[in-house]
Design an enzyme around this catalytic site. Structure first.
Site, mmCIF file in Angstrom:
data_model
loop_
_atom_site.group_PDB
_atom_site.id
_atom_site.type_symbol
_atom_site.label_atom_id
_atom_site.label_comp_id
_atom_site.label_asym_id
_atom_site.label_seq_id
_atom_site.Cartn_x
_atom_site.Cartn_y
_atom_site.Cartn_z
ATOM 1 N N SER A 150 -92.085 -35.535 28.924
ATOM 2 C CA SER A 150 -93.377 -35.925 28.348
ATOM 3 C C SER A 150 -93.999 -37.007 29.204
ATOM 4 C CB SER A 150 -93.188 -36.455 26.922
ATOM 5 O OG SER A 150 -94.400 -36.990 26.419
ATOM 6 N N TYR A 164 -89.393 -42.072 21.060
ATOM 7 C CA TYR A 164 -89.616 -40.783 21.712
ATOM 8 C C TYR A 164 -89.818 -40.978 23.216
ATOM 9 C CZ TYR A 164 -92.155 -36.497 23.009
ATOM 10 O OH TYR A 164 -92.573 -35.337 23.628
#
Length: 255
Positions: A150, A164
């Site tokens: 990501s 995250y």
């Protein structure tokens, strides 16, 4: 031991392949000549819809309920892979969660443990099993791995989900290390770092309007699609990227 003849097509394993980016990868992989094993955690209907679309493209497809964050789920996944296909040529480590949004001082250990167990430890364990099947050191034919990371790993996720972002930072580092470790064993390892992509992950995290709200901060002025990410993934799996390993490829509209 395989209970059926080995597939004559290359076999692609997509974890978390029932929806979102994973589903787009499975559909495009089928269209590009792969047979597919896709895992899903809970949404059987969505996974079967993805499998049906991949079959319509000519692939043999198994949609398997298996939570790859758990040892039992991983064991079932690779046992079915061996039994149904008898080979593995490519792995896309897509299964992942964001956890709820919140500042670090508001986020309990349980959230960190769940996110790291899925996004890092589950990925590590699936990679280990794939290496044992693909590496020439273990008698395999070689292959390719793509980790779905990501852009959060570079942006930090502050105020939303630093847990995250931190997990994806670990994925990036693992990608770099594994690429070097496996380059002489016929396995290329790369990562794709999606930016603001229009999938259900935002609603699951409690921010269904996130893509629309944040699109103005993307230089290209819009969110991306799961299909655009899948195109990058399949390129990294293909012979067209045969001299590419250890890459962290942003698919983020310039963000």
């Amino acid at each position: 031991m395989s209970t059926s003849p080995p597939s004559t097509r290359p076999v692609l394993l997509v974890t978390g392949g029932g929806r979102g980016i994973g589903a787009a990868v499975a559909r495009l992989g089928a269209a590009q000549g792969y047979d597919i094993l896709l895992t899903y955690r809970s949404d059987a209907a969505r996974a079967e819809a993805t499998a049906a679309a991949a079959r319509a493209a000519g692939a043999t497809v198994l949609a398997l309920q298996a939570d790859v964050a758990e040892a039992e789920g991983r064991a079932r996944c690779f046992a079915e892979l061996d039994a149904r296909f008898g080979r593995l040529d490519a792995l896309v480590n897509n299964a992942g969660i964001t956890g709820p949004t919140g500042r670090l001082d508001e986020t309990p250990d349980a959230v960190w443990e769940e996110v790291l167990r899925t996004n890092v430890l589950g990925l590590v364990a699936c990679s280990r099993e794939a290496i044992r099947r693909m590496s020439t050191r273990h008698g395999g034919r070689g292959g390719a791995m793509v980790n779905i990371s990501s852009r959060a790993s570079g942006l930090g996720g502050g105020g939303e989900w630093v847990h995250y972002a931190a997990s994806k930072g670990a994925v990036d580092t693992l990608t770099l290390g594994l690429a070097k470790e496996l380059a002489g064993e016929g396995i290329r390892v790369n990562a794709v770092n999606p930016g603001l992509i229009d999938t259900e992950i935002h609603a699951t995290a409690g921010m269904p309007d996130r893509v629309t709200r944040m699109a103005g901060g993307v230089p290209m002025g819009r969110g991306g699609s799961a299909e655009e990410v899948a195109e990058a993934v399949l390129w990294l799996l293909s012979p067209a990227s045969g001299y590419v390993t250890g890459a962290l490829l942003p698919v983020s509209g310039g963000r």
